[in-house]
Design an enzyme around this catalytic site. Structure first.
Site, PDB file in Angstrom:
ATOM      1  N   TYR A 133       0.818  -1.229   0.000  1.00 16.72           N
ATOM      2  CA  TYR A 133       0.000   0.000   0.000  1.00 16.72           C
ATOM      3  C   TYR A 133       0.851   1.278   0.000  1.00 16.72           C
ATOM      4  O   TYR A 133       2.018   1.243   0.244  1.00 16.72           O
ATOM      5  CB  TYR A 133      -1.090  -0.023   1.078  1.00 16.72           C
ATOM      6  N   GLU A 134       0.200   2.358  -0.357  1.00 18.77           N
ATOM      7  CA  GLU A 134       0.902   3.642  -0.604  1.00 18.77           C
ATOM      8  C   GLU A 134       1.984   3.493  -1.673  1.00 18.77           C
ATOM      9  O   GLU A 134       3.026   4.148  -1.609  1.00 18.77           O
ATOM     10  CB  GLU A 134       1.511   4.200   0.687  1.00 18.77           C
ATOM     11  N   GLY A 135       1.697   2.672  -2.663  1.00 19.58           N
ATOM     12  CA  GLY A 135       2.662   2.469  -3.756  1.00 19.58           C
ATOM     13  C   GLY A 135       3.502   1.236  -3.502  1.00 19.58           C
ATOM     14  O   GLY A 135       4.275   1.190  -2.548  1.00 19.58           O
TER      15      GLY A 135
END
Lengths: 605, 605
Positions: free
Chosen positions: B441-443
């Protein structure tokens, strides 16, 4: 289809790398034609795909349940095991004269991989049963063989291994269960065993527990452990089942993965059966020799657990490929419309890394199985000894490396799925959870590494490594020779040769360090034991991938257009460029052991 | 105590590696004395240990529950969040003039680590709220700041980031949610958002959703995305809460880990609120600039997720050490009675590997936070620019490396426990499951690597790396200089110098390859993007550990007997010998990209 057996890669590994043709020529295997083997593999694939694989999710979501000592397995498991038994798969690799089918271990390895890929949790039941069959076959009395082997081979009964107690895990010297001899020659067993896989279940009529325990006058430590057969139900002379023995399932563990496999706490001698106090057991072989016997089944099981790593990796790989091809997300580097993520370089890296580890480990495991067949069946005694030493050298590598790599592969499998990988419905997370037990049970990776360093490297002063290294060097030479002839794959073959050559030097560096420091700084040597084991795994696996590259390139150069061959070459080049370099890093770490040990101690943890 | 904040290591990293004294001298931080900072760290430690850490297991076993759109969090979470809010922790690092406490990000990083180590699932709520505060602070209108920031800072309301849609994950060009302008200047939002962390819950009075959506005439792709504030409950001019907005939680995901954190599917404009059809939203900044704004909060969140990796690693480490010291199993190499497993070389290797990765990543993350403070507060504009470029270079490394290493650390944590690690009651498995989301998550790590290669290496033609390399080389020189003076740790310092020097060369090799091939073979460059990112992580982290070794050795040589110093030196030597060599292997893989790309394609997967 939830899982498809990779029969083309399996056949390639058998044929090109594990010397199936040579194995089939060994005394005792003459009756098995290549056609028969082919048919067996196809039928095995059909069986696991249709009967076992569809139960994998159900086992995870609706695992085995305990109720007052009775264990109910996942709906469908009992039926699938009946089908497994009916088709005769349990006896596949066991001796024909004892009721098995006497096929090579090489074919047993294929069947083991297939069923485990289909359903890891389910397959632990036949896997443990295999171990019990092997132990009773080798050290049981004729009476024990006659009484216990047929129903085990037929899959009417199943088997378990009872080693672990709360205070005795890796350290079997601590085993405290007691076995008191009775007037009739039997023993009364009492004690608590934990982590007993399929220690209680509803899939078979009876369960044959092999139990480690101490007789009253046994010496302390591992030299005082004896091995006993303890059936769940007593067995009459005619094989009929009688009274419930005094072995009781107190609970099941709540585990991270393999939920379909009941992991039991077993109480022996709690007085809950119909036979009075103490479970009735029968000594296997001689008193105080139990550990030696248990190692028979443990070595078989260690190899099989290594194959489990390959199996779960293959299943994770197939799922990742399917997702990568389906999921449309992001424009390609060259711009334009969104494409399937299979077009993105890092997704390709992840998938091919998964494949390289999986196919490489498969090739090494099959290679080892072929060596085992030669160790048992070669006509020449010296050849048998040589192959036996090589097989024993390879077992901790197959177990340690294949299971550790399965953690990386299943983790990459989650990563390929992105956010969906973290959602349980997707299924990728199950493989990540299931695989985590593999580097632990049947001896942790550290235990494998101790065995590798202590018994397989130091004991013979590196003789097996010295015997093996020239074969790897010969592969390097063949790659160079072929590259020198030019052609489309010249650079690739040259790269594989360079990386494999560096890998061999890394193994030699680590071996030299180990041999030179074993006397003066044993801690430094054992600090590098797992890195050395993993290094050996990368290089031996990379060797198989290099041999695979040679075979694939040869077929391609002869005009064979099968995309499988180009994919195999792709996987081999990737292994050389992204996995073999790890060998150099690991050798460096091993060799730093002496500088490092002054800085490590229990007090500093 | 379920978790103990490692305050000594935190203070060491702040003082010796992240230049806390220099940060406290920056304009704007003059009011914070070293004593005050000390007191804040102690109070923060007390708070998370007593109020948050004990809820970690409960969150895992009794996660958030959904019922007809209403989400109930784990018992205890609501109370703990109230305490968190009351104590003012949410505003810690936010600007004082907007209602925050204006402390350096360096101290914010410590608080972020501590609460996440105490309870990863719980801490996602304040983590996301931090991001919303940061975005509204920087690009919201004065009216939006006045209306939304105070309750967010006070922890009465919480915030979320709404990017992902089923077809739009890493690829935000695919965002399809719509925003139709209304006569009163507001917008009506409709669409489906997935994977919304704390998208619905019962811990706060209101939820401020930041939502990416497209206006009717917006261009296609990322250039047509706008950012909107959509409150769960409408907010009156006086800040009072009014009608329920048309945003509805359709379900929660069933996840591998962080069960305590509700991951919501949110429906906008399904007509379930009290405001008619379409959720009422307010444009933030300019239309079509949404992605740029979202990156403000995403960059803050990416850094924070990197710190989450360190946090879960530290927690897994503490648990592993406790088990290693308690569990008696196996005789030492020298023979004798069974000892705690902390005495066995491979257990020491595993524990120190966990510590080296954890403490190294902490040091790098704090170093980056200090750089961020200097980027924002240095008096000199050129210095600010230079620090900003360095900070932006470090963020994808902190995010990618710290989260990937957390998988290794939590996996080793399970392994140290042996069979017990696979049993959920032990707790080690929870960290293994929880951490698995962090590299996603978050890239994902691949997205971090693309950012790293594309924006942080290629865009400035490697300028930041060229600026940084001499600092690493200077550390190598200092190590050699100190080693040349002799002393007990001469060999260790020399070894660290050698491995760090090799690491710097590996980074330069990968950078050179990347710069030279970006024009002619971009696929080859991006095939090595994650290896290059990880390589940079090992070397930058190894650099911090080398600096730590210098500081520790200096204090030891001055007669300081604190065992912490010897342990730090131990960890540093281990990092150099077992982790820095990985850099060379990764550089090799990066450099093989050109040979490898002909063998990789979507068709061959």
């Amino acid at each position: 289809m939830t899982y498809r057996v990779p029969t083309q890669d399996i056949r390639f590994a058998l044929q090109e790398l594990a010397d199936l043709p040579g194995v089939l020529e060994l005394p005792g295997f003459e009756d098995f034609s290549a056609e028969l083997i082919d048919a067996i593999i196809d039928e095995n694939a059909r069986f696991v795909e249709q009967e076992v694989a569809p139960l994998n999710r159900a086992g995870d979501q609706n695992g085995a349940k305990w109720n007052d000592g009775v264990v109910t397995t996942t709906p469908g498991f009992k039926k699938a095991f009946e089908e497994f038994a009916k088709a005769g798969w349990q006896g596949l690799q066991h001796e024909a004269e004892l009721g098995g089918q006497g096929l090579p271990k090489l074919i047993g390895a294929v069947a083991c991989e297939n069923i485990n890929a289909a359903n890891l949790a389910f397959s632990l039941c036949p896997l443990l049963t295999d171990g019990v069959i092997e132990a009773v076959s080798m050290v049981g009395s004729d009476e024990q063989k006659a009484r216990f082997l047929p129903p085990l081979m037929e899959g009417r009964w199943t088997g378990t291994m009872n080693l672990t107690e709360p205070q005795a895990g890796s350290d079997l010297a601590q085993v405290a269960s007691r076995a008191v001899p009775q007037d009739d020659g039997s023993y009364r067993i009492s004690g608590q065993k934990i982590f007993i896989t399929y220690g209680e279940h509803d899939m078979a009529e009876n369960i044959v527990h092999l139990v480690l325990a101490r007789t009253p006058d046994a010496p302390a430590g591992v030299k005082g452990i004896s091995l006993f057969i303890v059936p769940k139900f007593m067995v009459g002379e005619d094989g009929s089942l009688g009274a419930r023995n005094d072995v009781w399932c107190a609970s099941l563990e709540h585990k991270l993965g393999i939920h379909g496999s009941p992991t039991a706490v077993l109480l022996y001698g709690s007085g809950k059966g119909d036979v009075g106090e103490g479970a009735i057991g029968y000594l296997v072989g001689q008193e105080n020799e139990g550990l030696k016997y248990m190692f028979i089944m443990m070595n078989a099981a260690r190899y099989a657990v290594g194959v489990q790593g390959i199996a779960v990796a293959e299943r994770a790989l197939q799922q990742a490929i399917e997702y990568a091809n389906d999921r449309v997300q992001g424009a390609p580097l060259t711009g334009g419309k969104a494409v399937s993520i299979a077009h993105h370089p890092d997704v390709q890296r992840m998938v091919v890394q998964m494949r390289a580890l999986t196919e490489g480990s498969r090739a090494l495991a099959y290679f080892a199985a072929g060596v085992n067949d030669k160790a048992r069946h070669s006509a020449d005694e010296n050849a048998r000894k040589r192959y036996q030493a090589l097989y024993e050298f390879l077992v901790p590598v197959v177990k340690g490396f294949s299971t550790e790599m399965s953690l990386e592969v299943t983790s990459l499998g989650v990563q390929v799925h992105g956010g969906m990988g973290f959602i349980e419905e997707t299924g990728a997370a199950q493989h990540y959870r299931d695989s985590r037990i593999l580097p632990i049970y049947e001896g942790t990776t550290a235990i494998q590494a101790n065995d590798f360093i202590g018994r397989k490297v130091l004991r013979d002063a590196g003789a097996v490594i010295q015997g093996l290294a020239p074969e790897l060097v010969a592969t390097v030479a063949k790659l160079r020779e072929r590259a020198a002839q030019g052609g489309e794959h010249q650079a690739a073959l040259g790269l594989i040769a360079d990386r494999l050559e560096a890998g061999v030097k890394s193994v030699e560096r680590a071996a030299m360090f180990t041999l030179m420091n074993a006397q003066k700084d044993l801690s430094a040597v054992f600090l590098g034991s797992v890195p050395f084991l993993m290094l050996s795994g990368y290089v031996l696996t990379g060797w198989q991938m290099a041999r695979a590259a040679l075979a694939a390139e040869k077929a391609l150069s002869e005009g064979n257009q099968d995309p499988f061959l180009r994919r195999k070459l792709s996987t081999s080049v990737f292994f050389a460029s992204h996995l073999l370099p790890r060998a150099g890093a690991l050798a460096q770490s091993v060799a730093d052991g002496v500088e490092l040990t002054p800085y490590l101690s229990a007090e500093l943890l």
